[in-house]
Design a protein around this motif. Sequence first.
Motif, PDB file in Angstrom:
ATOM      1  N   LEU A 213       0.822  -1.210   0.000  1.00 46.88           N
ATOM      2  CA  LEU A 213       0.000   0.000   0.000  1.00 46.88           C
ATOM      3  C   LEU A 213       0.858   1.263   0.000  1.00 46.88           C
ATOM      4  O   LEU A 213       0.483   2.272  -0.609  1.00 46.88           O
ATOM      5  N   ASP A 214       2.017   1.219   0.664  1.00 48.91           N
ATOM      6  CA  ASP A 214       2.895   2.383   0.641  1.00 48.91           C
ATOM      7  C   ASP A 214       3.407   2.667  -0.773  1.00 48.91           C
ATOM      8  O   ASP A 214       3.610   3.830  -1.143  1.00 48.91           O
ATOM      9  N   LEU A 215       3.607   1.614  -1.572  1.00 52.03           N
ATOM     10  CA  LEU A 215       3.996   1.809  -2.966  1.00 52.03           C
ATOM     11  C   LEU A 215       2.853   2.373  -3.800  1.00 52.03           C
ATOM     12  O   LEU A 215       3.078   3.127  -4.755  1.00 52.03           O
ATOM     13  N   LEU A 216       1.627   2.021  -3.424  1.00 55.63           N
ATOM     14  CA  LEU A 216       0.468   2.425  -4.217  1.00 55.63           C
ATOM     15  C   LEU A 216      -0.118   3.761  -3.783  1.00 55.63           C
ATOM     16  O   LEU A 216      -0.778   4.425  -4.585  1.00 55.63           O
ATOM     17  N   PHE A 217       0.083   4.158  -2.544  1.00 50.81           N
ATOM     18  CA  PHE A 217      -0.524   5.396  -2.049  1.00 50.81           C
ATOM     19  C   PHE A 217      -0.165   6.629  -2.879  1.00 50.81           C
ATOM     20  O   PHE A 217      -1.039   7.478  -3.120  1.00 50.81           O
ATOM     21  N   PRO A 218       1.090   6.800  -3.342  1.00 47.10           N
ATOM     22  CA  PRO A 218       1.375   7.989  -4.169  1.00 47.10           C
ATOM     23  C   PRO A 218       0.571   8.036  -5.472  1.00 47.10           C
ATOM     24  O   PRO A 218       0.415   9.102  -6.062  1.00 47.10           O
ATOM     25  N   GLN A 219       0.055   6.895  -5.916  1.00 52.90           N
ATOM     26  CA  GLN A 219      -0.760   6.838  -7.133  1.00 52.90           C
ATOM     27  C   GLN A 219      -2.247   6.783  -6.827  1.00 52.90           C
ATOM     28  O   GLN A 219      -3.059   6.489  -7.713  1.00 52.90           O
ATOM     29  N   MET A 220      -2.638   7.084  -5.594  1.00 47.24           N
ATOM     30  CA  MET A 220      -4.029   6.919  -5.192  1.00 47.24           C
ATOM     31  C   MET A 220      -4.979   7.755  -6.049  1.00 47.24           C
ATOM     32  O   MET A 220      -6.125   7.349  -6.289  1.00 47.24           O
ATOM     33  N   TYR A 221      -4.538   8.902  -6.508  1.00 51.11           N
ATOM     34  CA  TYR A 221      -5.403   9.754  -7.327  1.00 51.11           C
ATOM     35  C   TYR A 221      -5.778   9.080  -8.642  1.00 51.11           C
ATOM     36  O   TYR A 221      -6.708   9.519  -9.333  1.00 51.11           O
ATOM     37  N   ARG A 222      -5.066   7.981  -9.002  1.00 52.62           N
ATOM     38  CA  ARG A 222      -5.362   7.261 -10.250  1.00 52.62           C
ATOM     39  C   ARG A 222      -6.145   5.979 -10.011  1.00 52.62           C
ATOM     40  O   ARG A 222      -6.530   5.304 -10.967  1.00 52.62           O
ATOM     41  N   TRP A 223      -6.389   5.596  -8.759  1.00 50.29           N
ATOM     42  CA  TRP A 223      -7.071   4.331  -8.496  1.00 50.29           C
ATOM     43  C   TRP A 223      -8.484   4.348  -9.078  1.00 50.29           C
ATOM     44  O   TRP A 223      -9.264   5.248  -8.833  1.00 50.29           O
ATOM     45  N   ARG A 224      -8.806   3.306  -9.845  1.00 49.69           N
ATOM     46  CA  ARG A 224     -10.166   3.127 -10.354  1.00 49.69           C
ATOM     47  C   ARG A 224     -10.882   1.992  -9.626  1.00 49.69           C
ATOM     48  O   ARG A 224     -12.090   2.060  -9.384  1.00 49.69           O
ATOM     49  N   SER A 225     -10.152   0.949  -9.282  1.00 47.57           N
ATOM     50  CA  SER A 225     -10.736  -0.144  -8.499  1.00 47.57           C
ATOM     51  C   SER A 225      -9.667  -0.721  -7.596  1.00 47.57           C
ATOM     52  O   SER A 225      -8.488  -0.780  -7.958  1.00 47.57           O
ATOM     53  N   LEU A 226     -10.091  -1.145  -6.415  1.00 51.47           N
ATOM     54  CA  LEU A 226      -9.200  -1.788  -5.451  1.00 51.47           C
ATOM     55  C   LEU A 226      -9.886  -3.042  -4.947  1.00 51.47           C
ATOM     56  O   LEU A 226     -10.989  -2.988  -4.400  1.00 51.47           O
ATOM     57  N   THR A 227      -9.224  -4.192  -5.148  1.00 57.21           N
ATOM     58  CA  THR A 227      -9.749  -5.485  -4.708  1.00 57.21           C
ATOM     59  C   THR A 227      -8.695  -6.173  -3.860  1.00 57.21           C
ATOM     60  O   THR A 227      -7.544  -6.320  -4.282  1.00 57.21           O
ATOM     61  N   ILE A 228      -9.073  -6.594  -2.662  1.00 56.61           N
ATOM     62  CA  ILE A 228      -8.173  -7.322  -1.769  1.00 56.61           C
ATOM     63  C   ILE A 228      -8.849  -8.635  -1.395  1.00 56.61           C
ATOM     64  O   ILE A 228      -9.954  -8.638  -0.851  1.00 56.61           O
ATOM     65  N   LEU A 229      -8.184  -9.747  -1.691  1.00 54.34           N
ATOM     66  CA  LEU A 229      -8.715 -11.077  -1.414  1.00 54.34           C
ATOM     67  C   LEU A 229      -7.821 -11.778  -0.402  1.00 54.34           C
ATOM     68  O   LEU A 229      -6.590 -11.663  -0.456  1.00 54.34           O
ATOM     69  N   SER A 230      -8.442 -12.526   0.502  1.00 51.65           N
ATOM     70  CA  SER A 230      -7.674 -13.272   1.490  1.00 51.65           C
ATOM     71  C   SER A 230      -8.475 -14.459   1.976  1.00 51.65           C
ATOM     72  O   SER A 230      -9.713 -14.443   1.953  1.00 51.65           O
ATOM     73  N   ASP A 231      -7.768 -15.503   2.416  1.00 54.48           N
ATOM     74  CA  ASP A 231      -8.425 -16.642   3.048  1.00 54.48           C
ATOM     75  C   ASP A 231      -8.735 -16.357   4.513  1.00 54.48           C
ATOM     76  O   ASP A 231      -9.704 -16.871   5.056  1.00 54.48           O
ATOM     77  N   THR A 232      -7.884 -15.543   5.148  1.00 49.54           N
ATOM     78  CA  THR A 232      -7.988 -15.312   6.584  1.00 49.54           C
ATOM     79  C   THR A 232      -8.160 -13.825   6.873  1.00 49.54           C
ATOM     80  O   THR A 232      -8.030 -12.979   5.982  1.00 49.54           O
ATOM     81  N   TRP A 233      -8.406 -13.512   8.139  1.00 48.55           N
ATOM     82  CA  TRP A 233      -8.764 -12.157   8.524  1.00 48.55           C
ATOM     83  C   TRP A 233      -7.559 -11.230   8.645  1.00 48.55           C
ATOM     84  O   TRP A 233      -7.658 -10.027   8.398  1.00 48.55           O
ATOM     85  N   ALA A 234      -6.394 -11.757   9.025  1.00 48.96           N
ATOM     86  CA  ALA A 234      -5.253 -10.907   9.366  1.00 48.96           C
ATOM     87  C   ALA A 234      -4.857  -9.941   8.244  1.00 48.96           C
ATOM     88  O   ALA A 234      -4.719  -8.739   8.493  1.00 48.96           O
TER      89      ALA A 234
END
Length: 596
Positions: free
Chosen positions: A158-179
């Motif tokens: 996320l730290d790598l992606l935050f500077p490009q946040m103004y360009r985000w069109r979709s964000l999907t996060i998938l996980s098996d567990t909660w952590a």
Amino acid sequence: MNYQIHHPCHINVLPVEILSYIFTLATHDSLSTGNDYKRRYEVPFSSESVTMPTVLASVHRHWRNIALSTSTLWSSLVMSLGQVVRVKVGPDADDERAYTTFLDVQRLAAHIARSRNSSLDILIDTRDPEWDFEDDGEECSTHNATCFPYATFIPQILDLLFPQMYRWRSLTILSDTWAPLRVALERLSVPTLTKGPGAPRLETLMLMQCNEFLGHLDTFSPRTQQMFDGIPFTALMGAPHHDLPAQSHPLPKLRNISLVGVHLNWTHFSHHTLGAALNQPLSRVSSCIQSLELSHHCREVRPTFDEFTGILKACPLLRKLVIMVSGPRFDEGIQCSDFPVSLPLLEDIHLGYTDVEDAVMLLSHIHAPNLAMLYIEDANHIASPDDEDSGPLLTYLATGLLDFCDVSTELGSNHGPYSYYSATSKDPVARTIKPPFPQLERLSFNSLIACMIPFSLLMTAIPKLRHLSLCRTPNALAALLPIQMPFADACTRNIPCRGLESIEIFCAEEQTKHVLDFVLREREQSGAPRVRNIDIHLEVCSADVSEEIGEYQVVEDDAIGNQTRYGEWMTDEGDPFAPGGIFNDPDFDDAYYLLS
């Protein structure tokens, strides 16, 4: 002397703009799930698409120049377990301390640079193919990479992606567990980590814990990481929430939110993430959520009735609502409201329930007069010892009255189509019965168990139905049979869903084909138009489609005049589909005589 003339490849003589467009189609080909029953964890784009630009750029120099100059080819960013590298740093191969892991972000950095100013679709996939359905969140710290190797990398990504946040069109996060999801949720909810406008282009936000067993639990696990109580997604808003004008929309283009197995502070979610539309007239709402999914939440972390109502009120322009083993907790004292939440643009509802009374209460609190598509699934665990009777839900969909849901629907009782029609014609209260969704055109049932009478009531109450899809739902087909109306001419029979155009059946048993053939023939003899499209998926375990099963030969579907043809009976007896024939089902025969 022989001269060899090299002709250029035809595709290379195309204009650069057309070839660039072809590359874009090859890279961003849309996903198709085929049908409702196979729709699970659908993401905005295919994770394989991230490799296509590199493949195209490797063909030769001309294609590479075009690929590198087309920034939209590189706009899909994917991070998965494949980018977690484990290397040996110590001498003892049997000692876990001799290994370390790090995140390879080379491809991510290259795509960020080559996408330039294009809008970004981001997929962070932490699912582990070797996961054993255990959530080690209680025993494992998120700083212990050997116990859970991915949660510690979420902040780095996320730290790598935050500077490009103004360009985000979709964000999907998938996980098996909660952590990993909790770490991501915390990171996305710290406003001081970002500067600038936040995510003004964001259209889709999906957080999914891909474990369908979660919704069947009463309490949340792991207990030590139960609740994130902050204001969710404030980092995406670009400024602390108290700096926002009262009527501004923090995420002006956000249209789709999916929270699967992910719970929040639901009050903060409705007031801050969705709150720009609260308490405003519909005519003044220019933008808000149009697709909302809340799925697979254990009962402990589901929103209360008031919280759920607040969420719906914050989405007055909602067009699609998905509630799968989630929704509000109907605690004691919750009564049906005379003022349900009005959603005039809602067209599609997907509802999966484990308690039929909760499902009825949920639908009774939604006013969606223009609903065109309805998918309902009994999502009780397959190992559940008892079948949930869906009769009350079907009765509510047919009448719109909760009082009718308590009426017994046993075939031997005094209730049924006759008493129902008699009541609607004599009782002044019953004459006001109105189905809650009269504009339904598409109806899908999955694993609904009830006797035929509630199905018949519903089919008679939705005359605009065009498409019917069934999966493991007995008695629904027989409800399409013509019904002899009381006090009507003996030759006059009411045809439910007269305009039906297609029927799709999944996991069908062998006898389903014969029931369908009988129902279609009765409808046509009563004057109904032919159902043009029929698709049956047989549930055959050991027999091949070309083998002889029972008393007939099974053949592949053969469309003749847009009508599915079935195998022929190999017997010299009379009409096998008539009551008392070879297809001899006493319950079916009694029900058909009752309705005809």
